[in-house]
Design an enzyme around this catalytic site. Structure first.
Site, PDB file in Angstrom:
ATOM      1  N   ASP A  26       3.248   6.851   4.733  1.00  0.00           N
ATOM      2  CA  ASP A  26       3.474   7.081   3.306  1.00  0.00           C
ATOM      3  C   ASP A  26       2.928   5.914   2.491  1.00  0.00           C
ATOM      4  O   ASP A  26       2.558   4.866   3.029  1.00  0.00           O
ATOM      5  CB  ASP A  26       4.948   7.365   3.003  1.00  0.00           C
ATOM      6  CG  ASP A  26       5.861   6.174   3.229  1.00  0.00           C
ATOM      7  OD1 ASP A  26       5.515   5.070   2.762  1.00  0.00           O
ATOM      8  OD2 ASP A  26       6.928   6.340   3.842  1.00  0.00           O
ATOM      9  N   ILE A  27       2.869   6.102   1.201  1.00  0.00           N
ATOM     10  CA  ILE A  27       2.185   5.150   0.334  1.00  0.00           C
ATOM     11  C   ILE A  27       2.774   3.740   0.401  1.00  0.00           C
ATOM     12  O   ILE A  27       2.057   2.746   0.230  1.00  0.00           O
ATOM     13  CB  ILE A  27       2.185   5.672  -1.127  1.00  0.00           C
ATOM     14  CG1 ILE A  27       1.251   4.835  -2.010  1.00  0.00           C
ATOM     15  CG2 ILE A  27       3.612   5.712  -1.698  1.00  0.00           C
ATOM     16  CD1 ILE A  27       1.017   5.418  -3.392  1.00  0.00           C
TER      17      ILE A  27
END
Length: 287
Positions: free
Chosen positions: A106-107
């Site tokens: 994820d970011i």
């Protein structure tokens, strides 16, 4: 030489063989203008379409695997509608092939992200049924971690999408409110590591993947940089999922110089800057 359709489609990275079999049964695949049937075979000269779109499936004679040290702030999509930087923007360019991400981060998660040109290898490494490939993360936890919490995380916790657990939890460093742990997990569900800690009312303040299967993230690969695995390391990774050895792409001298120039141009960064809108052998990658 011909291969079954589901194998060809899996090799180009569209999904697992079983999933491709379902697509064939659903009538989504065409072979030379006709709706394909399960069991049919194709060669490199046959035209294959998926949902009406022609699929490039020329026989590949080499396999490539790349290790990338993802910074926080990058997303794992090829094109982001919000204009955020993506992991694919920093990879070496390919001709006639594409990089396939082995899972995603994820970011707000950094660390090791593998890419390959072999769709079948990618799918086998990611598939939930594969029980020979674990992932290791370094995680900084905010809060008091008790022995009872560690036991809960190793026994298993019911999350909204089912049971989840760590196969191992080891204290690494730190004292006081923020402490570092290393955890191992067999799956790659969305935000699973964070959600497991959150189930114990603890917050993850930093998260970094440091290993995927037999491949460790080496210290010499700076944040935002990548390096390709050699033949031995690639074979060890394929062996984890019972795939045979395939030659690793060898670059000619001219390509090698271009490759090295591109590698040297990579920017080391701790966090990706926002994109402006508008115009069980432990494999270590030697430098």
């Amino acid at each position: 030489m011909s291969d079954k359709l589901q194998k060809i489609l899996a090799q180009v990275g569209l999904g697992s063989r079983r999933e491709m079999e379902r697509w064939i049964e659903q009538g989504r695949i065409q072979l030379n203008g006709e709706t394909a049937k399960l069991g049919e075979r194709a060669t490199a000269t046959d035209e294959i379409k998926v949902d009406g779109k022609v699929i490039e499936h020329a026989v590949k004679t080499a396999r490539r695997v790349l290790a990338y040290n993802k910074p926080e702030g990058e997303v794992c999509t090829r094109n982001d509608p919000e204009g955020r930087p993506t992991v694919f923007q920093n990879l070496p360019k390919l001709k006639g092939e594409r990089w396939i991400a082995v899972g995603r981060l994820d970011i707000n998660t950094a660390g090791l992200l593998l890419f390959t040109t072999d769709g079948e290898l990618a799918n086998k490494l990611m598939h939930p049924s594969t029980q020979t490939v674990d992932r290791e993360y370094a995680v900084r936890v905010a809060g008091e971690v008790t022995p009872e919490i560690i036991e809960n995380l190793k026994k298993g916790v019911v999350l909204e999408d089912g049971m989840a657990k760590f196969t191992d939890v080891q204290f690494f460093d730190g004292d006081g409110y923020n402490q570092w742990y290393h955890v191992c997990i067999m799956e790659g569900r969305n935000r699973e590591v964070r959600r497991l800690w959150e189930s114990q009312e603890l917050k993850v303040s930093r998260l970094k993947r440091v290993r995927y299967g037999c491949v460790f993230l080496p210290k010499q690969i700076s944040v935002g940089k990548w390096k390709e695995l050699d033949q031995r390391d690639t074979d060890e990774l394929a062996k984890l999922v019972d795939l045979p050895s395939v030659p690793v792409a060898k670059l000619d001298p001219q390509e090698m110089k271009k490759y090295e120039r591109e590698l040297n141009r990579q920017k080391t960064r701790q966090k990706a800057a926002p994109k402006n809108k508008g115009p069980k052998r432990k494999v270590r990658i030697d430098s």
